[in-house]
Design a protein around this motif. Structure first.
Motif, mmCIF file in Angstrom:
data_model
loop_
_atom_site.group_PDB
_atom_site.id
_atom_site.type_symbol
_atom_site.label_atom_id
_atom_site.label_comp_id
_atom_site.label_asym_id
_atom_site.label_seq_id
_atom_site.Cartn_x
_atom_site.Cartn_y
_atom_site.Cartn_z
ATOM 1 N N TRP A 183 -5.653 1.561 -8.743
ATOM 2 C CA TRP A 183 -4.525 2.241 -8.104
ATOM 3 C C TRP A 183 -4.032 3.397 -8.940
ATOM 4 C CZ3 TRP A 183 -0.906 0.373 -4.021
ATOM 5 C CH2 TRP A 183 -1.559 -0.508 -3.137
ATOM 6 N N ILE A 205 -9.902 -3.676 -0.242
ATOM 7 C CA ILE A 205 -10.207 -3.085 1.058
ATOM 8 C C ILE A 205 -11.712 -3.144 1.316
ATOM 9 C CG2 ILE A 205 -10.265 -0.808 2.182
ATOM 10 C CD1 ILE A 205 -7.421 -0.485 0.706
ATOM 11 N N GLY A 222 -2.863 -9.643 -3.128
ATOM 12 C CA GLY A 222 -3.632 -8.417 -2.894
ATOM 13 C C GLY A 222 -5.107 -8.736 -2.809
ATOM 14 N N GLY A 266 -1.547 4.486 -4.227
ATOM 15 C CA GLY A 266 -2.587 3.771 -3.486
ATOM 16 C C GLY A 266 -3.875 3.650 -4.273
ATOM 17 N N GLN A 286 0.174 -10.370 2.765
ATOM 18 C CA GLN A 286 -0.649 -9.224 2.388
ATOM 19 C C GLN A 286 -0.216 -8.040 3.253
ATOM 20 O OE1 GLN A 286 -5.069 -9.869 1.833
ATOM 21 N NE2 GLN A 286 -4.655 -11.520 3.250
ATOM 22 N N TRP A 329 -2.349 -0.225 9.471
ATOM 23 C CA TRP A 329 -1.817 -1.184 8.496
ATOM 24 C C TRP A 329 -1.459 -2.493 9.155
ATOM 25 C CZ3 TRP A 329 0.408 -0.305 3.255
ATOM 26 C CH2 TRP A 329 -0.209 0.782 2.634
ATOM 27 N N CYS A 351 0.383 -6.343 8.310
ATOM 28 C CA CYS A 351 1.276 -7.038 7.391
ATOM 29 C C CYS A 351 1.164 -8.511 7.772
ATOM 30 C CB CYS A 351 2.695 -6.527 7.539
ATOM 31 S SG CYS A 351 2.771 -4.715 7.499
ATOM 32 N N GLY A 385 -1.386 -4.009 3.946
ATOM 33 C CA GLY A 385 -2.335 -2.957 3.596
ATOM 34 C C GLY A 385 -3.130 -2.482 4.789
ATOM 35 N N LYS A 415 0.282 -9.906 -8.598
ATOM 36 C CA LYS A 415 0.778 -8.995 -7.563
ATOM 37 C C LYS A 415 2.292 -8.813 -7.652
ATOM 38 C CE LYS A 415 -0.432 -6.543 -3.833
ATOM 39 N NZ LYS A 415 0.736 -5.720 -3.558
#
Lengths: 409, 409
Positions: free
Chosen positions: A114, B35, B32, A97, B95, B114, B116, B97, A9
């Motif tokens: 991404w 999702i 990361g 994204g 993280q 989002w 954080c 996202g 990352k």
């Protein structure tokens, strides 16, 4: 779908931040569109073609609305511009994204990957296409990758198809077969074209034409070509021998209308970035249906990461610069830690009361370059001990000296 | 789900980058996670409770696997740590996202928002909880928001519930009712507790206890409290009157086991960040089921943005510093544009051949602070004309002078 542990990352974030920096140097501004889009938008006429649509993830919300995860970002940009007609053109925007494809899982192909897109909306001149290509050259030179950019033009492709005597209805099919030239070779493409009902002499004529290497050699065959005219103008704005004309480049997506390009690195199979001009896509999202020209490129973060990870072998697994190790006083250590942080030094501190050797081994395992030992003897002298974790060298310093030392580096 | 046009995205990116910077100063590294997660992970015992689970988006891949969009990120972190037992602890990660909730759409609530998150995994000491709170104070002071951090402890809550004579089985239910105190008031909570079958004198005793404002006042009632002990240690590491004990703070999520905190700004309804300690969650993802202590906080980008956008009134809609306007020679303009970019100046260039006044109005509409006019008379003198778009002042300069001028600023 994958996790990105810090070791990966950190490098991904560096690349993303360099892309952002480059995009902004070229006058682009950030745009955010949602990952979940209405199915109706994703499946629109110019959304990319049936092959890609088959791989889209679909879902419904509790109100029964049909939704999907975006599988590329150009469609979302087109919808955004369509819904915001007040935006002053040219509109230069970038989006970074994840996108999603529910395809078969294989090496180097991920379901979540991404994309980093830049697009210029509302400029018809080849100057815009050249701007995108110059930006691309600039980014890859910043990460020291000696790439090649292969360029062609969809108008020229259509003109070559027509010149070969293939009729209009079969033009897009013929172009999609041409796209496989690198993968399945001349023989393979010929077979596909015949399979699509194109006569052998026409298919051969097309294959001969796209095998020419020079723009002038193709131009001699097509004196009034619109595609050639655009390519000539495009190349007049580009002064770099990494940018190469190739009449066989076709690109898979249905929505391209002019210039198309793909970025390759020798010895690496997939393209690192690709894009082109799509003058007919945005209009469909406008009430007026007026055509709005657009050109863009999409950088693939995954292939770029694959190349860089291979080069660097071992990736950094922490950005921390110093680990503070308390021997006795936690409170004093906390104060010193906060002072270093206020000075902009990325500082970690022992939170579990380990012994000194366990702390040093922790610093080593995270490749933290310095340890700061705060012991009672040092504190008596109002000093701390800074240890270089690579050389093992230790220095007795005041906290101000430590801060100075990091500032110098 | 919303688009973020440049006017909003520029500020969002600034906040994200400041969060990243702060997290890294405190020794955290980026992580990361995808999702899309397996449904089995999202719906795990400690995943957040049935209320939230009802709002999760669900989908299936073409292989029939049950998937969902993450609705918070702590579960993904716990799964990641469980799948990577080799990671050296404490593991400090952040993280940033989007997360998704398929809830009713209302003002200030979005379906994509989002988070954080910062988490410390593998440290049992209150020093870790204090590290998270200090980081939070630091971040909000960097964006000039004078917040308050309300702190409580789940162990103390359970002890207070027991002291009030409410039996263990109803403890979590009672705590979840308490969480609504600010929203529905003493009367409302009392009614809920009675509705849950808790006797009136017990409910009243609990409400009396949580109305005390001082740690010592609660401590006098509970001499051997584990929760009080933890809170006393926690406050010994914090030297800031923005951090306030409140025994009525409960937090909705099921997985908290110790310290809990929420960040508020006076006059703004929702919390800007919230979190706590969850020592029993990660173990469930480990084969050994061994308990791994963890503590973290989640910053809400949406409420922070709402506050900042209200303060700033007009958001910047471009990061571009200068627009280059060609009067005659496009090629010369392109060369100058590239020189400015190489010098690190964010430069846009006219791509559509507009007249000078149309170009100036374009620069104005994007709030680009400078225009650089490249005309034949200027070029003859090897100069260009730099126009300050705010004052209208124009200067005849060499390109080197222009670069110097931007470096100085």
């Amino acid at each position: 779908m994958r996790d990105f542990p810090p070791g990966e990352k950190i490098l991904r974030d560096e690349i993303i931040s360099l892309l952002k920096r480059t995009f902004e140097l070229y006058g682009f501004n950030p745009l955010g569109t949602p990952i979940v889009e209405r199915w109706e938008v994703l499946s629109s006429k110019y959304g990319g073609g049936a092959d890609i649509l088959k791989e889209a993830f679909r879902l419904r919300d509790q109100g029964g609305r049909e939704l999907g995860l975006r599988y590329e970002m150009t469609t979302s940009l087109a919808r955004f511009v369509g819904m915001n007609p007040q935006i002053k053109k040219p509109f230069k925007a970038y989006q970074i994204g994840p996108v999603y494809r529910d395809g078969p899982v294989k090496r180097g192909r991920y379901r979540e990957f991404w994309q980093c897109d830049v697009d210029i909306v509302g400029a018809r001149s080849m100057l815009a296409d050249a701007e995108i290509v110059n930006l691309t050259l600039d980014f890859f030179s910043r990460i020291n990758l000696e790439i090649k950019i292969i360029v062609n033009n969809r108008k020229l492709l259509k003109e070559m198809v027509a010149k070969a005597g293939i009729n209009k209805e079969k033009a897009l099919e013929a172009i999609i077969s041409l796209d496989k030239l690198a993968k399945i070779g001349q023989e393979g493409v010929l077979k596909e074209l015949l399979g699509k009902g194109i006569a052998k002499e026409k298919a051969s004529a097309l294959l001969e034409m796209v095998s020419r290497k020079k723009l002038s050699a193709v131009a001699s065959e097509l004196p009034h070509s619109e595609g050639i005219k655009e390519l000539e103008e495009f190349f007049s704005y580009i002064d770099n021998n990494q940018v190469i004309f190739d009449p066989s480049l076709a690109r898979g997506l249905a929505y391209y209308t002019g210039t198309i390009y793909e970025v390759y690195l020798e010895g690496f199979g997939s393209s690192l970035a690709a894009g082109g001009r799509y003058d007919e896509m945005i209009g469909q999202f406008l009430e007026s249906k007026e055509q709005i020209p657009a050109v863009g490129i999409s950088f693939g973060l995954e292939p770029i990461m694959d190349v860089l990870l291979e080069q660097r072998k071992q990736a950094k697994n922490s950005v921390t610069q110093v680990l503070v190790i308390p021997i006795q006083s936690t409170a004093e250590c906390q104060r010193i830690t906060q002072r270093l942080r206020r000075a902009g030094i990325k500082t970690d501190m022992d939170l579990v009361g380990r012994g000194i050797s366990a702390n040093l081994s922790y610093a080593n395992s995270y490749q933290i370059p310095y340890a700061l030992i705060v012991g009672p003897e040092e504190l008596e002298l109002s000093k701390v001990k800074l240890r270089d974790m690579i050389t093992g060298k230790e220095e007795l310093l005041t906290v101000e000296d430590v801060i100075e030392k990091f500032k110098e580096r």
